[in-house]
Design an enzyme around this catalytic site. Sequence first.
Site, PDB file in Angstrom:
ATOM      1  N   HIS A   1       0.749  -1.280  -0.141  1.00 58.40           N
ATOM      2  CA  HIS A   1      -0.048  -0.061   0.180  1.00 58.40           C
ATOM      3  C   HIS A   1       0.914   1.239   0.153  1.00 58.40           C
ATOM      4  O   HIS A   1       0.759   2.345  -0.931  1.00 58.40           O
ATOM      5  CB  HIS A   1      -1.024   0.134   1.153  1.00 58.40           C
ATOM      6  CG  HIS A   1      -1.626   1.239   1.509  1.00 58.40           C
ATOM      7  ND1 HIS A   1      -3.059   1.314   0.964  1.00 58.40           N
ATOM      8  CD2 HIS A   1      -1.300   2.345   1.963  1.00 58.40           C
ATOM      9  CE1 HIS A   1      -3.534   2.415   1.259  1.00 58.40           C
ATOM     10  NE2 HIS A   1      -2.476   3.276   2.107  1.00 58.40           N
ATOM     11  N   GLU A   2       2.021   1.212   0.870  1.00 64.12           N
ATOM     12  CA  GLU A   2       2.779   2.561   1.132  1.00 64.12           C
ATOM     13  C   GLU A   2       3.657   2.624  -0.499  1.00 64.12           C
ATOM     14  O   GLU A   2       3.922   3.638  -0.690  1.00 64.12           O
ATOM     15  CB  GLU A   2       3.513   2.275   2.162  1.00 64.12           C
ATOM     16  CG  GLU A   2       2.865   2.734   3.440  1.00 64.12           C
ATOM     17  CD  GLU A   2       1.938   3.572   3.718  1.00 64.12           C
ATOM     18  OE1 GLU A   2       2.111   4.622   3.092  1.00 64.12           O
ATOM     19  OE2 GLU A   2       0.989   3.260   4.233  1.00 64.12           O
TER      20      GLU A   2
ATOM     21  N   HIS B   1       1.600   4.243  -2.882  1.00 63.40           N
ATOM     22  CA  HIS B   1       1.761   5.880  -2.812  1.00 63.40           C
ATOM     23  C   HIS B   1       2.700   6.301  -3.642  1.00 63.40           C
ATOM     24  O   HIS B   1       2.652   7.445  -4.180  1.00 63.40           O
ATOM     25  CB  HIS B   1       1.678   6.228  -1.365  1.00 63.40           C
ATOM     26  CG  HIS B   1       0.357   6.044  -1.030  1.00 63.40           C
ATOM     27  ND1 HIS B   1      -0.771   6.588  -1.170  1.00 63.40           N
ATOM     28  CD2 HIS B   1       0.035   5.544   0.442  1.00 63.40           C
ATOM     29  CE1 HIS B   1      -1.870   6.456  -0.505  1.00 63.40           C
ATOM     30  NE2 HIS B   1      -1.317   5.654   0.667  1.00 63.40           N
TER      31      HIS B   1
ATOM     32  N   GLU C   1      -6.185   6.838  -1.115  1.00 61.95           N
ATOM     33  CA  GLU C   1      -6.302   5.558  -0.086  1.00 61.95           C
ATOM     34  C   GLU C   1      -6.815   4.417  -1.020  1.00 61.95           C
ATOM     35  O   GLU C   1      -6.201   3.258  -0.929  1.00 61.95           O
ATOM     36  CB  GLU C   1      -6.859   5.867   1.174  1.00 61.95           C
ATOM     37  CG  GLU C   1      -6.251   6.960   2.010  1.00 61.95           C
ATOM     38  CD  GLU C   1      -4.660   6.439   2.419  1.00 61.95           C
ATOM     39  OE1 GLU C   1      -4.518   5.310   2.407  1.00 61.95           O
ATOM     40  OE2 GLU C   1      -4.012   7.244   2.484  1.00 61.95           O
TER      41      GLU C   1
END
Length: 340
Positions: free
Chosen positions: A160-161, A164, A251
């Site tokens: 997930h990071e 980003h 997100e």
Amino acid sequence: MPSTLPEDPSLRRRVLVATALVVVLPFAFIYTFVFVTNAVLIPLLESQGSGPYHGRVYVDPLFAVVVVAGGLALQAWKGPDVVLGSVGARRVDADEYPELHARVTRLAQAADVDPPAVAVAHNDAPNAMAVQGPRGAAVVVTTGLLETLDGRELEATLAHEVSHVANDDATVMTVAWLLPTVTYYLAIATAYVLYGMVRALGHGGSSRNRGDGAAKALLVLIVTALVTLAVSATFWAASVLVHRVLSRYREYAADRGAAAITGDPTALASALRTLDEGMESVPDRDLRSLDGGAEALYVAPLEGRAFTDAELVSTDVFPATHPPTADRIDRLRGMAGALE
């Protein structure tokens, strides 16, 4: 190797709009103060017998460009370090956290981005974030996260990071937290000053007993404080638009990216559920060490927790920065169903 991340034109548009707001709002902030100084404060001073003032306050546009561009460049350059320092995180090398580094490197390769640095914050609150600037990106995790999640959940959270970073939204968000944070604290400080002046006026008797000069000075101070409070509050609200435009959507995009990288949407769903349920048992001191305006960068929000004392600053500076966790989990489970 080609990236496994899906194309997301809507995210690109939102990043562009948010970037434009980050650039434009500081100029609007400067020239709004110039306007109210000329339209309100100088006439007020003249009406109280000060002056007359010849000419008005003027800020050369070139000077404004230099100041704003320099400020944004400095924030982009130093912003990641400032954020890391605000949460007590430090960069760690592969010798210290070999497995964590290996995971991040492998996920970055799957996303076709340069491996970000790895930073760790010694904090029991399980959370993670990504920061990014001209010198590169960093994925930040807390020791609470490493201790709370199992291997599959940790992999999904790191993915997930990394998403980003691959989506380039981490750069915008690393820079974008400054203006709302500054205007929020300016508004709060001005409100305290205004409150103190009103209290002093109430305890000191009427203005007639204070003398005409003191009464005029107090009037000017109160109006100045009210104007500063109004302008700061207005630009805090305006700067939060950056997060309304980008923070929630990014997100969802990073959730989709993590699902694409790992091929396991339910792993991130499980991680989010674990973080959501485990946050309430974290001591306030650890939650507060993550507080201070960087909440929009976290994988899981700090809001809605059972605190024993005052609310967190982050939930005031950036209200509702994340989509509801239950909605994110439902979407991820829907992705898993589509893969079956």
